[in-house]
Design a protein around this motif. Structure first.
Motif, mmCIF file in Angstrom:
data_model
loop_
_atom_site.group_PDB
_atom_site.id
_atom_site.type_symbol
_atom_site.label_atom_id
_atom_site.label_comp_id
_atom_site.label_asym_id
_atom_site.label_seq_id
_atom_site.Cartn_x
_atom_site.Cartn_y
_atom_site.Cartn_z
ATOM 1 N N PRO A 1 0.826 -1.211 0.000
ATOM 2 C CA PRO A 1 0.000 0.000 0.000
ATOM 3 C C PRO A 1 0.864 1.267 0.000
ATOM 4 O O PRO A 1 1.991 1.261 0.487
ATOM 5 C CB PRO A 1 -0.792 -0.104 1.310
ATOM 6 C CG PRO A 1 -0.744 -1.544 1.685
ATOM 7 C CD PRO A 1 0.567 -2.059 1.168
ATOM 8 N N THR A 2 0.320 2.324 -0.575
ATOM 9 C CA THR A 2 0.970 3.639 -0.584
ATOM 10 C C THR A 2 -0.055 4.669 -0.149
ATOM 11 O O THR A 2 -1.209 4.326 0.130
ATOM 12 C CB THR A 2 1.471 3.992 -2.002
ATOM 13 O OG1 THR A 2 0.331 4.133 -2.866
ATOM 14 C CG2 THR A 2 2.413 2.932 -2.556
ATOM 15 N N GLU A 3 0.356 5.927 -0.125
ATOM 16 C CA GLU A 3 -0.604 6.978 0.214
ATOM 17 C C GLU A 3 -1.697 7.075 -0.847
ATOM 18 O O GLU A 3 -2.847 7.340 -0.533
ATOM 19 C CB GLU A 3 0.107 8.321 0.340
ATOM 20 C CG GLU A 3 0.936 8.441 1.590
ATOM 21 C CD GLU A 3 1.573 9.809 1.728
ATOM 22 O OE1 GLU A 3 1.029 10.795 1.177
ATOM 23 O OE2 GLU A 3 2.607 9.899 2.393
ATOM 24 N N GLU A 4 -1.325 6.872 -2.124
ATOM 25 C CA GLU A 4 -2.280 6.968 -3.214
ATOM 26 C C GLU A 4 -3.120 5.712 -3.374
ATOM 27 O O GLU A 4 -4.238 5.762 -3.876
ATOM 28 C CB GLU A 4 -1.564 7.243 -4.546
ATOM 29 C CG GLU A 4 -0.859 8.574 -4.616
ATOM 30 C CD GLU A 4 0.541 8.530 -4.000
ATOM 31 O OE1 GLU A 4 1.141 7.444 -3.948
ATOM 32 O OE2 GLU A 4 1.020 9.582 -3.559
ATOM 33 N N LEU A 5 -2.559 4.570 -2.997
ATOM 34 C CA LEU A 5 -3.242 3.287 -3.146
ATOM 35 C C LEU A 5 -3.222 2.578 -1.797
ATOM 36 O O LEU A 5 -2.271 1.878 -1.458
ATOM 37 C CB LEU A 5 -2.543 2.428 -4.217
ATOM 38 C CG LEU A 5 -3.227 1.127 -4.610
ATOM 39 C CD1 LEU A 5 -4.566 1.411 -5.289
ATOM 40 C CD2 LEU A 5 -2.331 0.331 -5.547
ATOM 41 N N THR A 6 -4.291 2.785 -1.047
ATOM 42 C CA THR A 6 -4.354 2.245 0.309
ATOM 43 C C THR A 6 -4.610 0.746 0.290
ATOM 44 O O THR A 6 -4.970 0.171 -0.741
ATOM 45 C CB THR A 6 -5.480 2.918 1.113
ATOM 46 O OG1 THR A 6 -6.737 2.556 0.529
ATOM 47 C CG2 THR A 6 -5.332 4.432 1.140
ATOM 48 N N ALA A 7 -4.449 0.129 1.436
ATOM 49 C CA ALA A 7 -4.725 -1.305 1.563
ATOM 50 C C ALA A 7 -6.179 -1.607 1.215
ATOM 51 O O ALA A 7 -6.471 -2.611 0.566
ATOM 52 C CB ALA A 7 -4.405 -1.769 2.982
ATOM 53 N N GLU A 8 -7.075 -0.720 1.603
ATOM 54 C CA GLU A 8 -8.487 -0.916 1.285
ATOM 55 C C GLU A 8 -8.714 -0.823 -0.220
ATOM 56 O O GLU A 8 -9.487 -1.597 -0.787
ATOM 57 C CB GLU A 8 -9.356 0.121 2.021
ATOM 58 C CG GLU A 8 -9.399 -0.068 3.515
ATOM 59 C CD GLU A 8 -8.170 0.502 4.245
ATOM 60 O OE1 GLU A 8 -7.419 1.311 3.642
ATOM 61 O OE2 GLU A 8 -7.956 0.125 5.401
ATOM 62 N N ASP A 9 -8.029 0.129 -0.874
ATOM 63 C CA ASP A 9 -8.122 0.252 -2.332
ATOM 64 C C ASP A 9 -7.643 -1.030 -3.002
ATOM 65 O O ASP A 9 -8.283 -1.535 -3.934
ATOM 66 C CB ASP A 9 -7.268 1.417 -2.855
ATOM 67 C CG ASP A 9 -7.757 2.774 -2.394
ATOM 68 O OD1 ASP A 9 -8.961 2.916 -2.086
ATOM 69 O OD2 ASP A 9 -6.923 3.704 -2.336
ATOM 70 N N ILE A 10 -6.516 -1.540 -2.541
ATOM 71 C CA ILE A 10 -5.956 -2.765 -3.114
ATOM 72 C C ILE A 10 -6.934 -3.915 -2.944
ATOM 73 O O ILE A 10 -7.175 -4.679 -3.873
ATOM 74 C CB ILE A 10 -4.592 -3.094 -2.489
ATOM 75 C CG1 ILE A 10 -3.568 -2.028 -2.890
ATOM 76 C CG2 ILE A 10 -4.111 -4.488 -2.914
ATOM 77 C CD1 ILE A 10 -2.262 -2.105 -2.110
ATOM 78 N N ASP A 11 -7.520 -4.026 -1.774
ATOM 79 C CA ASP A 11 -8.488 -5.097 -1.512
ATOM 80 C C ASP A 11 -9.669 -5.005 -2.473
ATOM 81 O O ASP A 11 -10.108 -6.012 -3.038
ATOM 82 C CB ASP A 11 -8.961 -5.032 -0.063
ATOM 83 C CG ASP A 11 -9.836 -6.201 0.306
ATOM 84 O OD1 ASP A 11 -9.480 -7.349 -0.033
ATOM 85 O OD2 ASP A 11 -10.888 -5.974 0.941
ATOM 86 N N ILE A 12 -10.164 -3.800 -2.701
ATOM 87 C CA ILE A 12 -11.284 -3.592 -3.625
ATOM 88 C C ILE A 12 -10.882 -3.981 -5.043
ATOM 89 O O ILE A 12 -11.626 -4.665 -5.752
ATOM 90 C CB ILE A 12 -11.769 -2.126 -3.565
ATOM 91 C CG1 ILE A 12 -12.461 -1.864 -2.225
ATOM 92 C CG2 ILE A 12 -12.692 -1.798 -4.735
ATOM 93 C CD1 ILE A 12 -12.710 -0.396 -1.935
ATOM 94 N N LEU A 13 -9.688 -3.567 -5.464
ATOM 95 C CA LEU A 13 -9.221 -3.871 -6.815
ATOM 96 C C LEU A 13 -8.994 -5.369 -7.014
ATOM 97 O O LEU A 13 -9.343 -5.924 -8.060
ATOM 98 C CB LEU A 13 -7.945 -3.090 -7.134
ATOM 99 C CG LEU A 13 -8.126 -1.578 -7.233
ATOM 100 C CD1 LEU A 13 -6.774 -0.902 -7.384
ATOM 101 C CD2 LEU A 13 -9.059 -1.203 -8.363
ATOM 102 N N VAL A 14 -8.411 -6.011 -6.011
ATOM 103 C CA VAL A 14 -8.177 -7.456 -6.108
ATOM 104 C C VAL A 14 -9.513 -8.190 -6.232
ATOM 105 O O VAL A 14 -9.671 -9.076 -7.074
ATOM 106 C CB VAL A 14 -7.368 -7.973 -4.894
ATOM 107 C CG1 VAL A 14 -7.400 -9.493 -4.814
ATOM 108 C CG2 VAL A 14 -5.932 -7.469 -4.956
ATOM 109 N N THR A 15 -10.477 -7.805 -5.432
ATOM 110 C CA THR A 15 -11.800 -8.425 -5.495
ATOM 111 C C THR A 15 -12.431 -8.209 -6.867
ATOM 112 O O THR A 15 -12.981 -9.135 -7.461
ATOM 113 C CB THR A 15 -12.711 -7.863 -4.394
ATOM 114 O OG1 THR A 15 -12.122 -8.133 -3.122
ATOM 115 C CG2 THR A 15 -14.109 -8.459 -4.453
ATOM 116 N N TYR A 16 -12.311 -6.993 -7.380
ATOM 117 C CA TYR A 16 -12.877 -6.658 -8.692
ATOM 118 C C TYR A 16 -12.241 -7.505 -9.794
ATOM 119 O O TYR A 16 -12.937 -8.097 -10.618
ATOM 120 C CB TYR A 16 -12.653 -5.169 -8.960
ATOM 121 C CG TYR A 16 -13.188 -4.702 -10.290
ATOM 122 C CD1 TYR A 16 -14.546 -4.520 -10.495
ATOM 123 C CD2 TYR A 16 -12.328 -4.425 -11.341
ATOM 124 C CE1 TYR A 16 -15.041 -4.089 -11.706
ATOM 125 C CE2 TYR A 16 -12.808 -3.987 -12.567
ATOM 126 C CZ TYR A 16 -14.161 -3.817 -12.741
ATOM 127 O OH TYR A 16 -14.646 -3.399 -13.945
#
Length: 111
Positions: free
Chosen positions: A41-56
């Protein structure tokens, strides 16, 4: 068939690891089509963002898997499908924005 069951088992195991990684702030680990990946995760791509993208992405892959496509072709098919979705969204949102900009330019231009 056994490979698919093994992949499903690995995916389920990775889901638990993904949740733990999100809580710890570590790299998010996941498996797609039997291949492990890791994203920090980064400031621009949070862990929650990554989780959403992986699920998608996993959902998109599953839709092509259910249609019977070869696993070697699925990543490219998903990439094109997502690229087409982006193109459609750009057309939908850019046209009204460009029209509004043109109107503003007309109003703001000195005579």
């Amino acid at each position: 068939m056994q490979d698919e069951q093994q992949t499903d088992s690995q995916d389920e195991q990775q889901t638990e690891e993904e949740k733990q990684s999100i809580e710890d702030g570590k790299s998010i680990r996941f498996v797609i089509l039997g291949t492990p990946y890791s994203i920090r995760p980064t400031e621009e791509l949070t862990a929650e963002d990554i989780d959403i993208l992986v699920t998608y992405v996993k959902q998109r892959i599953e839709s092509f898997t259910q249609k019977g496509y070869d696993h070697t072709r699925i990543p490219i098919l998903v990439a094109f499908d997502i690229a087409n979705e982006l193109r459609e969204l750009q057309k939908y949102y850019e046209l009204p924005i460009n029209r509004a900009i043109d109107k503003l330019k007309f109003v703001l231009e000195p005579e």
